[in-house]
Design a protein around this motif. Structure first.
Motif, PDB file in Angstrom:
ATOM      1  N   THR A 143       3.773  -6.825   5.955  1.00  0.00           N
ATOM      2  CA  THR A 143       2.382  -6.876   5.487  1.00  0.00           C
ATOM      3  C   THR A 143       1.409  -6.714   6.642  1.00  0.00           C
ATOM      4  OG1 THR A 143       3.021  -8.289   3.633  1.00  0.00           O
ATOM      5  CG2 THR A 143       0.689  -8.269   4.232  1.00  0.00           C
ATOM      6  N   ASP A 144       1.704  -7.340   7.776  1.00  0.00           N
ATOM      7  CA  ASP A 144       0.856  -7.170   8.966  1.00  0.00           C
ATOM      8  C   ASP A 144       0.780  -5.694   9.351  1.00  0.00           C
ATOM      9  OD1 ASP A 144       0.434  -9.963   9.352  1.00  0.00           O
ATOM     10  OD2 ASP A 144       2.265 -10.122  10.544  1.00  0.00           O
ATOM     11  N   ILE A 145       1.934  -5.031   9.360  1.00  0.00           N
ATOM     12  CA  ILE A 145       1.998  -3.626   9.782  1.00  0.00           C
ATOM     13  C   ILE A 145       1.211  -2.741   8.817  1.00  0.00           C
ATOM     14  CG2 ILE A 145       3.544  -1.671  10.210  1.00  0.00           C
ATOM     15  CD1 ILE A 145       5.671  -3.813  11.092  1.00  0.00           C
ATOM     16  N   VAL A 146       1.420  -2.943   7.517  1.00  0.00           N
ATOM     17  CA  VAL A 146       0.710  -2.143   6.514  1.00  0.00           C
ATOM     18  C   VAL A 146      -0.788  -2.419   6.568  1.00  0.00           C
ATOM     19  CG1 VAL A 146       0.412  -1.776   4.028  1.00  0.00           C
ATOM     20  CG2 VAL A 146       2.720  -1.912   5.013  1.00  0.00           C
ATOM     21  N   PHE A 169      -2.554  -3.424   9.106  1.00  0.00           N
ATOM     22  CA  PHE A 169      -3.127  -2.839  10.312  1.00  0.00           C
ATOM     23  C   PHE A 169      -3.269  -1.331  10.165  1.00  0.00           C
ATOM     24  CE2 PHE A 169      -3.458  -1.328  14.641  1.00  0.00           C
ATOM     25  CZ  PHE A 169      -4.362  -2.223  15.190  1.00  0.00           C
ATOM     26  N   ALA A 170      -2.295  -0.682   9.524  1.00  0.00           N
ATOM     27  CA  ALA A 170      -2.405   0.758   9.270  1.00  0.00           C
ATOM     28  C   ALA A 170      -3.644   1.045   8.419  1.00  0.00           C
ATOM     29  CB  ALA A 170      -1.145   1.275   8.581  1.00  0.00           C
ATOM     30  N   CYS A 171      -3.865   0.223   7.393  1.00  0.00           N
ATOM     31  CA  CYS A 171      -5.050   0.404   6.540  1.00  0.00           C
ATOM     32  C   CYS A 171      -6.335   0.149   7.316  1.00  0.00           C
ATOM     33  CB  CYS A 171      -4.975  -0.515   5.330  1.00  0.00           C
ATOM     34  SG  CYS A 171      -3.668  -0.089   4.169  1.00  0.00           S
ATOM     35  N   LEU A 172      -6.359  -0.898   8.107  1.00  0.00           N
ATOM     36  CA  LEU A 172      -7.554  -1.252   8.878  1.00  0.00           C
ATOM     37  C   LEU A 172      -7.891  -0.193   9.915  1.00  0.00           C
ATOM     38  CD1 LEU A 172      -9.713  -3.424   9.589  1.00  0.00           C
ATOM     39  CD2 LEU A 172      -8.046  -4.348  11.197  1.00  0.00           C
ATOM     40  N   SER A 173      -6.878   0.283  10.609  1.00  0.00           N
ATOM     41  CA  SER A 173      -7.104   1.220  11.720  1.00  0.00           C
ATOM     42  C   SER A 173      -7.118   2.684  11.279  1.00  0.00           C
ATOM     43  CB  SER A 173      -6.021   1.035  12.785  1.00  0.00           C
ATOM     44  OG  SER A 173      -4.757   1.436  12.267  1.00  0.00           O
ATOM     45  N   GLY A 174      -6.523   2.963  10.131  1.00  0.00           N
ATOM     46  CA  GLY A 174      -6.378   4.350   9.704  1.00  0.00           C
ATOM     47  C   GLY A 174      -5.205   5.054  10.363  1.00  0.00           C
ATOM     48  N   ASP A 175      -4.389   4.307  11.113  1.00  0.00           N
ATOM     49  CA  ASP A 175      -3.231   4.879  11.810  1.00  0.00           C
ATOM     50  C   ASP A 175      -2.010   4.768  10.895  1.00  0.00           C
ATOM     51  OD1 ASP A 175      -1.080   5.573  13.387  1.00  0.00           O
ATOM     52  OD2 ASP A 175      -1.612   4.260  15.056  1.00  0.00           O
ATOM     53  N   PHE A 176      -1.767   5.829  10.136  1.00  0.00           N
ATOM     54  CA  PHE A 176      -0.635   5.870   9.221  1.00  0.00           C
ATOM     55  C   PHE A 176       0.518   6.698   9.796  1.00  0.00           C
ATOM     56  CE2 PHE A 176      -4.229   4.811   6.518  1.00  0.00           C
ATOM     57  CZ  PHE A 176      -3.709   3.770   5.769  1.00  0.00           C
ATOM     58  N   ASN A 177       0.636   6.714  11.118  1.00  0.00           N
ATOM     59  CA  ASN A 177       1.724   7.431  11.764  1.00  0.00           C
ATOM     60  C   ASN A 177       3.043   7.012  11.125  1.00  0.00           C
ATOM     61  OD1 ASN A 177       3.883   7.951  13.773  1.00  0.00           O
ATOM     62  ND2 ASN A 177       2.162   8.705  14.986  1.00  0.00           N
ATOM     63  N   GLU A 234      13.643   1.640  11.620  1.00  0.00           N
ATOM     64  CA  GLU A 234      12.719   1.105  10.618  1.00  0.00           C
ATOM     65  C   GLU A 234      11.319   1.121  11.207  1.00  0.00           C
ATOM     66  OE1 GLU A 234      12.686  -3.449  10.303  1.00  0.00           O
ATOM     67  OE2 GLU A 234      14.674  -3.032  11.132  1.00  0.00           O
ATOM     68  N   PRO A 235      10.280   0.945  10.368  1.00  0.00           N
ATOM     69  CA  PRO A 235       8.910   0.961  10.897  1.00  0.00           C
ATOM     70  C   PRO A 235       8.704  -0.098  11.983  1.00  0.00           C
ATOM     71  CG  PRO A 235       8.865   1.197   8.524  1.00  0.00           C
ATOM     72  CD  PRO A 235      10.284   0.864   8.897  1.00  0.00           C
ATOM     73  N   ILE A 236       7.896   0.268  12.962  1.00  0.00           N
ATOM     74  CA  ILE A 236       7.560  -0.646  14.054  1.00  0.00           C
ATOM     75  C   ILE A 236       6.068  -0.985  13.985  1.00  0.00           C
ATOM     76  CG2 ILE A 236       9.432   0.124  15.548  1.00  0.00           C
ATOM     77  CD1 ILE A 236       7.347   1.815  17.089  1.00  0.00           C
ATOM     78  N   ALA A 237       5.737  -2.111  14.555  1.00  0.00           N
ATOM     79  CA  ALA A 237       4.338  -2.543  14.606  1.00  0.00           C
ATOM     80  C   ALA A 237       3.561  -1.673  15.587  1.00  0.00           C
ATOM     81  CB  ALA A 237       4.256  -4.007  15.031  1.00  0.00           C
ATOM     82  N   HIS A 238       2.309  -1.439  15.272  1.00  0.00           N
ATOM     83  CA  HIS A 238       1.410  -0.727  16.178  1.00  0.00           C
ATOM     84  C   HIS A 238       1.234  -1.559  17.448  1.00  0.00           C
ATOM     85  CE1 HIS A 238       0.335   0.349  12.037  1.00  0.00           C
ATOM     86  NE2 HIS A 238      -0.255   1.451  12.472  1.00  0.00           N
ATOM     87  N   GLY A 239       1.181  -0.898  18.608  1.00  0.00           N
ATOM     88  CA  GLY A 239       0.954  -1.624  19.859  1.00  0.00           C
ATOM     89  C   GLY A 239      -0.307  -2.472  19.822  1.00  0.00           C
ATOM     90  N   PRO A 240      -1.443  -1.902  19.362  1.00  0.00           N
ATOM     91  CA  PRO A 240      -2.661  -2.713  19.295  1.00  0.00           C
ATOM     92  C   PRO A 240      -2.560  -3.883  18.312  1.00  0.00           C
ATOM     93  CG  PRO A 240      -3.228  -0.390  19.340  1.00  0.00           C
ATOM     94  CD  PRO A 240      -1.726  -0.472  19.149  1.00  0.00           C
ATOM     95  N   LEU A 241      -1.739  -3.757  17.271  1.00  0.00           N
ATOM     96  CA  LEU A 241      -1.531  -4.885  16.358  1.00  0.00           C
ATOM     97  C   LEU A 241      -0.877  -6.044  17.096  1.00  0.00           C
ATOM     98  CD1 LEU A 241      -1.111  -6.466  13.700  1.00  0.00           C
ATOM     99  CD2 LEU A 241       0.895  -5.035  13.291  1.00  0.00           C
ATOM    100  N   VAL A 242       0.161  -5.735  17.861  1.00  0.00           N
ATOM    101  CA  VAL A 242       0.869  -6.773  18.616  1.00  0.00           C
ATOM    102  C   VAL A 242      -0.087  -7.433  19.605  1.00  0.00           C
ATOM    103  CG1 VAL A 242       2.778  -7.199  20.220  1.00  0.00           C
ATOM    104  CG2 VAL A 242       3.091  -5.639  18.270  1.00  0.00           C
ATOM    105  N   TYR A 243      -0.899  -6.612  20.278  1.00  0.00           N
ATOM    106  CA  TYR A 243      -1.900  -7.148  21.214  1.00  0.00           C
ATOM    107  C   TYR A 243      -2.877  -8.072  20.485  1.00  0.00           C
ATOM    108  CZ  TYR A 243      -5.695  -7.501  24.524  1.00  0.00           C
ATOM    109  OH  TYR A 243      -6.651  -7.991  25.367  1.00  0.00           O
TER     110      TYR A 243
END
Length: 156
Positions: free
Chosen positions: A31-34, A36-44, A60-69
């Motif tokens: 849920t965090d990953i999804v 963050f993708a919605c918030l940032s627009g980064d749907f890589n 499997e999908p990985i968390a965005h670097g800025p999300l982890v930060y």
């Protein structure tokens, strides 16, 4: 009547070279990953496409670097270290993504004071930290140095 409680955060004067601050831990979820993708627009696809990710090293999908930060920043906030004393994040140097964070990985932030420098204004100072985001298995996910501007302790 308004009561102004003293800040619970650390002032510039309170930090010592070599001092370490370790936060509590938080598990990264799908849920965090999804979100963050919605918030940032980064749907890589490495973050959002399970089928594509089967062809990657992570599998499997990985968390965005800025999300982890951002989660690490929240963990730091929760310690109270910055409460009422932090003025600004000034600089991040050498931000390295060293290990992928996947859903189910639990992270915490380890910060060590590397340097302190008083500002010319006298009422504040810069503290430089080595920041490492560590996963539950001991692997370092991210590492950087960060400079923060803190208030000096008020003179009595």
């Amino acid at each position: 009547m308004t009561l102004n409680a003293a800040p619970r955060g650390l002032y510039f004067d309170d930090f010592e070279i070599g001092q370490e601050i370790v936060t509590s831990a938080r598990t990264i979820t799908l849920t965090d990953i999804v979100n963050f993708a919605c918030l940032s627009g980064d749907f890589n696809e490495v973050h959002t496409n399970f089928e594509y990710c089967k062809t990657t090293a992570a599998g499997e999908p990985i968390a965005h670097g800025p999300l982890v930060y951002a989660v690490a920043a929240g963990l730091q906030y929760a310690t109270g270290v910055n409460d009422g004393t932090l003025l600004a994040l000034l600089q991040i140097d050498g931000w390295k993504m060293l290990s992928s964070v996947k859903h189910g990985d639990t992270i915490r932030l380890h910060s060590r004071v590397l340097e302190k420098k008083e500002s010319s204004k006298g009422d504040r100072g810069v503290v430089t930290f080595l920041r490492q985001i560590i996963k539950h298995d001991g692997t370092t996910a991210q590492e950087m140095t960060a400079k923060y501007l803190y208030r000096r302790r008020p003179k009595a």
